[in-house]
Design an enzyme around this catalytic site. Sequence first.
Site: not given
Ligand SMILES: NC(=O)c1ccc[n+]([C@@H]2O[C@H](COP(=O)([O-])OP(=O)(O)OC[C@H]3O[C@@H](n4cnc5c(N)ncnc54)[C@H](OP(=O)(O)O)[C@@H]3O)[C@@H](O)[C@H]2O)c1
Length: 254
Positions: A145, A158
Amino acid sequence: MKELFRVDDRVILITGASRGIGFAMAEALAEYGAHVILNARDENALREKVRALTERNLKATYQVFDVNDFEAGKNALRRIVGEFGHLYGLINNAGIQFRSPILDFSNEDFELVLRTNLTSCFSLSREAIRLMKNNGGGRIINTVSMLGPQARPTVPAYISAKEGLRALTRALAVEVGADGILVNAIAPGYIATELNTALLEDQEFSEWVISKTPLARWGQSHELGGGAVFLMSDAGSFVSGQVLSIDGGMSIQV
Ligand SMILES: NC(=O)c1ccc[n+]([C@@H]2O[C@H](COP(=O)([O-])OP(=O)(O)OC[C@H]3O[C@@H](n4cnc5c(N)ncnc54)[C@H](OP(=O)(O)O)[C@@H]3O)[C@@H](O)[C@H]2O)c1
């Protein structure tokens, strides 16, 4: 001409791939020829997303497990190698957010975020490296991130986890590079996904994101796909230990 960005038949596991950034990276990799294996905890969501890909004649299957269940992760990797004969790539993308003022932030919540966003990546990477070494190499991408080098209030777990994951990226890159295993990270900026529902609904915050981003908008999940393809393809064959920021320029603006 050599097709530098093809990833044909490379077997790649993407954690947290039932939606958002993980699914977008899986979709892009599948479009460039990979066999992608989507992971998350919700099997119905995974089945639906795999169907969406296979209906387009893309190669995709799924493995249901909680990344916090280290034994389940290890078993899933073994099943993948049993079925496909190799594992080329791992994307440690599953992640959670937890927001609270510091005085109300419990040790349990801190540790859950650390376990999900960092320790699970260590555990799964170690097992993936074991398999990749036997197969002459591979690739690992960690989703980090902007937060880590930069900080905001109310998200200490985080920030700690994602900064730790950057460090883990470098630690693994130097240890396994000679085995042909390349380890990198992708650092998204503010991307409109379910993880950020609360922030997207907060108009003031949303406008702050836009004002702080040189491209003057939120990012979309599909904009992360190209980076994943690059780092999994021959185009990225001499790139290791790096963090690729995909953030509309936010991290370089004062
Ligand atoms: N969106 C942003 O702006 C942003 C910015 C910087 C970094 N990130 C990083 O990018 C990554 C993805 O983020 P996103 O925004 O796409 O999140 P999201 O839409 O909330 O999706 C999260 C995914 O992770 C899965 N997940 C959560 N906990 C889990 C666990 N314990 N075991 C297995 N799967 C799990 C969820 O499915 P289930 O709940 O069904 O398990 C879902 O598929 C994360 O690491 C986040 O920190 C995001």
